[in-house]
Scaffold this motif. Structure first.
Motif, PDB file in Angstrom:
ATOM      1  N   GLN A 108      -0.557   8.383  -0.454  1.00  0.00           N
ATOM      2  CA  GLN A 108      -0.276   7.339   0.443  1.00  0.00           C
ATOM      3  C   GLN A 108      -1.189   7.169   1.508  1.00  0.00           C
ATOM      4  OE1 GLN A 108       3.804   6.534   1.006  1.00  0.00           O
ATOM      5  NE2 GLN A 108       3.800   4.671   0.695  1.00  0.00           N
ATOM      6  N   ASP A 109      -1.247   8.121   2.258  1.00  0.00           N
ATOM      7  CA  ASP A 109      -1.882   8.176   3.562  1.00  0.00           C
ATOM      8  C   ASP A 109      -3.541   8.081   3.325  1.00  0.00           C
ATOM      9  OD1 ASP A 109      -2.225  10.769   2.728  1.00  0.00           O
ATOM     10  OD2 ASP A 109      -1.500  11.572   4.847  1.00  0.00           O
ATOM     11  N   LEU A 110      -3.815   8.264   2.125  1.00  0.00           N
ATOM     12  CA  LEU A 110      -5.386   8.298   1.845  1.00  0.00           C
ATOM     13  C   LEU A 110      -6.024   9.494   2.266  1.00  0.00           C
ATOM     14  CD1 LEU A 110      -6.708   4.654   2.453  1.00  0.00           C
ATOM     15  CD2 LEU A 110      -5.627   5.613   0.337  1.00  0.00           C
ATOM     16  N   SER A 111      -5.228  10.599   2.718  1.00  0.00           N
ATOM     17  CA  SER A 111      -5.879  11.833   2.973  1.00  0.00           C
ATOM     18  C   SER A 111      -6.278  12.654   1.897  1.00  0.00           C
ATOM     19  CB  SER A 111      -4.785  12.889   3.982  1.00  0.00           C
ATOM     20  OG  SER A 111      -3.521  13.178   3.112  1.00  0.00           O
ATOM     21  N   TYR A 112      -5.795  12.535   0.806  1.00  0.00           N
ATOM     22  CA  TYR A 112      -6.100  13.287  -0.518  1.00  0.00           C
ATOM     23  C   TYR A 112      -6.837  12.393  -1.441  1.00  0.00           C
ATOM     24  CZ  TYR A 112      -5.364  15.819  -4.984  1.00  0.00           C
ATOM     25  OH  TYR A 112      -5.788  16.496  -6.123  1.00  0.00           O
ATOM     26  N   PHE A 113      -8.221  12.868  -2.082  1.00  0.00           N
ATOM     27  CA  PHE A 113      -8.818  11.783  -2.984  1.00  0.00           C
ATOM     28  C   PHE A 113      -9.123  12.796  -4.319  1.00  0.00           C
ATOM     29  CE2 PHE A 113     -13.010  11.038  -4.248  1.00  0.00           C
ATOM     30  CZ  PHE A 113     -12.751   9.672  -4.842  1.00  0.00           C
ATOM     31  N   HIS A 114      -8.872  12.431  -5.477  1.00  0.00           N
ATOM     32  CA  HIS A 114      -9.415  13.056  -6.612  1.00  0.00           C
ATOM     33  C   HIS A 114     -10.053  12.242  -7.546  1.00  0.00           C
ATOM     34  CE1 HIS A 114     -10.010  16.727  -8.972  1.00  0.00           C
ATOM     35  NE2 HIS A 114      -8.433  16.647  -9.522  1.00  0.00           N
ATOM     36  N   GLY A 135       4.156  17.247  -1.964  1.00  0.00           N
ATOM     37  CA  GLY A 135       4.995  16.364  -2.270  1.00  0.00           C
ATOM     38  C   GLY A 135       4.608  15.112  -1.873  1.00  0.00           C
ATOM     39  N   GLY A 136       5.229  13.934  -2.353  1.00  0.00           N
ATOM     40  CA  GLY A 136       5.036  12.599  -1.637  1.00  0.00           C
ATOM     41  C   GLY A 136       4.519  11.580  -2.750  1.00  0.00           C
ATOM     42  N   LYS A 166       1.796  16.840   6.286  1.00  0.00           N
ATOM     43  CA  LYS A 166       1.689  16.329   7.408  1.00  0.00           C
ATOM     44  C   LYS A 166       1.002  14.909   7.294  1.00  0.00           C
ATOM     45  CE  LYS A 166       1.268  16.407  12.633  1.00  0.00           C
ATOM     46  NZ  LYS A 166       0.869  17.212  13.543  1.00  0.00           N
ATOM     47  N   SER A 167       1.617  13.862   7.569  1.00  0.00           N
ATOM     48  CA  SER A 167       1.237  12.332   7.463  1.00  0.00           C
ATOM     49  C   SER A 167      -0.149  12.352   8.336  1.00  0.00           C
ATOM     50  CB  SER A 167       2.246  11.371   7.601  1.00  0.00           C
ATOM     51  OG  SER A 167       1.499  10.208   7.347  1.00  0.00           O
ATOM     52  N   ALA A 168      -1.323  11.844   7.709  1.00  0.00           N
ATOM     53  CA  ALA A 168      -2.536  11.753   8.635  1.00  0.00           C
ATOM     54  C   ALA A 168      -2.465  10.262   9.040  1.00  0.00           C
ATOM     55  CB  ALA A 168      -3.550  12.160   7.625  1.00  0.00           C
ATOM     56  N   ASP A 169      -2.985   9.976  10.369  1.00  0.00           N
ATOM     57  CA  ASP A 169      -3.150   8.726  10.835  1.00  0.00           C
ATOM     58  C   ASP A 169      -4.309   8.052  10.359  1.00  0.00           C
ATOM     59  OD1 ASP A 169      -0.583   8.531  12.143  1.00  0.00           O
ATOM     60  OD2 ASP A 169      -1.716   9.235  14.098  1.00  0.00           O
TER      61      ASP A 169
END
Length: 288
Positions: A108-114, A135-136, A166-169
């Motif tokens: 959701q915070d776009l820190s992970y991309f696959h 999780g999330g 941890k959510s990324a800004d």
């Protein structure tokens, strides 16, 4: 990867899984538009948004995992059933950059991309085994072209159990130079990026140590590279292909048009010496 138009369609999926009963996923199917103005010297671009235009229901996707509640770190088989507007399975799909489906998964915070490629099993069914790092909430974006049809995007959200990261800004990068896998990649634009105006993205790739240009990039999915762009709210998705698919570096150029102002994340995917590497940037598109 984003873009949730709720069309509320549920379909029967193999192994007796029924999406509307899973509780962990919701259908958010939407039809993307193929931007034909991007052909030739401008490459190709596939965009989709949440405008809900008429005719957006030509195909629908039903999504199901082998576990009704996916958990972080545990492999899950994902089934994506593609049916037509008549409820019948779509029987075949066009090959688009060597694959019948491109699946983008983002947190959701776009820190992970696959970026992965489910296997077509026939009768409208795609399957792949994957897992989530934390999780999330994650958004899944399936990019495909039904045989004889137009390019479309089907999306859904999934809630993954487990300890969240941890959510990324999501803040615009102060520099457009990133170092990934021993490569120094600089992203530049031919003009100020504004909504509704075509802009060229140029990825210039060097060896991080020697600063020598990388001139032997290898084709990745039939092209020098691929670019995926998502707005911060995940509502706008762009899958952009290069102007010159046969380029080998150090420059890889792409054309795109940002549909509206705001924060966007850009991922570029390239291959060198048999290894795919991904570089990302966050930009602010000025204007409204």
């Amino acid at each position: 990867m984003k873009k949730g138009i709720l069309l509320g369609a549920s379909f029967f999926v193999a192994a007796g899984l029924f999406i509307s009963g899973c509780g962990n996923m919701q259908d958010a199917n939407q039809h993307g538009q193929h931007n034909n103005s991007g052909h030739g010297a401008h490459g190709t671009e596939h965009r989709s948004d949440s405008s809900g235009k008429a005719g957006d229901t030509k195909v629908h996707a039903a999504w199901a995992f082998s576990d009704s509640k996916p958990r972080a770190g545990q492999p899950q088989q994902l089934t994506i059933q593609i049916n037509g507007h008549d409820g019948k399975p779509v029987q075949d799909f066009e090959i688009n950059h060597e694959k019948k489906m491109h699946l983008i998964i983002v947190s959701q915070d776009l820190s992970y991309f696959h970026h992965i490629h489910p296997e077509f099993k026939g009768n409208g069914k795609f399957q792949i085994t994957t897992q989530f790092p934390h999780g999330g909430k994650y958004k899944l974006i399936a990019d495909l072209i039904p045989k004889g049809g137009t390019q479309t995007t089907q999306t859904t959200w999934v809630d993954v159990e487990g300890t969240p990261a941890k959510s990324a800004d999501l803040k615009p990068d102060q520099t457009m130079v990133q170092t990934v896998d021993g490569k120094e990649i600089k992203l530049s634009f031919d003009k100020e990026i504004k909504p509704g105006q075509e802009v060229m993205l140029n990825f210039q790739i060097k060896d991080a140590k020697t600063k020598q240009p990388v001139t032997d990039l290898q084709p990745y999915l039939g092209a020098v590279g691929h670019v995926v762009i998502l707005s911060a709210d995940t509502e706008n998705y762009l899958h952009v292909h290069p102007m010159d698919e046969k380029a080998t570096g150090p420059d890889a150029r792409f054309h795109t048009t940002f549909p509206r102002g705001g924060i966007y994340k850009i991922w570029g995917e390239f291959q060198h010496q048999g290894k795919v590497f991904t570089v990302s940037y966050v930009v602010n598109v000025s204007g409204s």
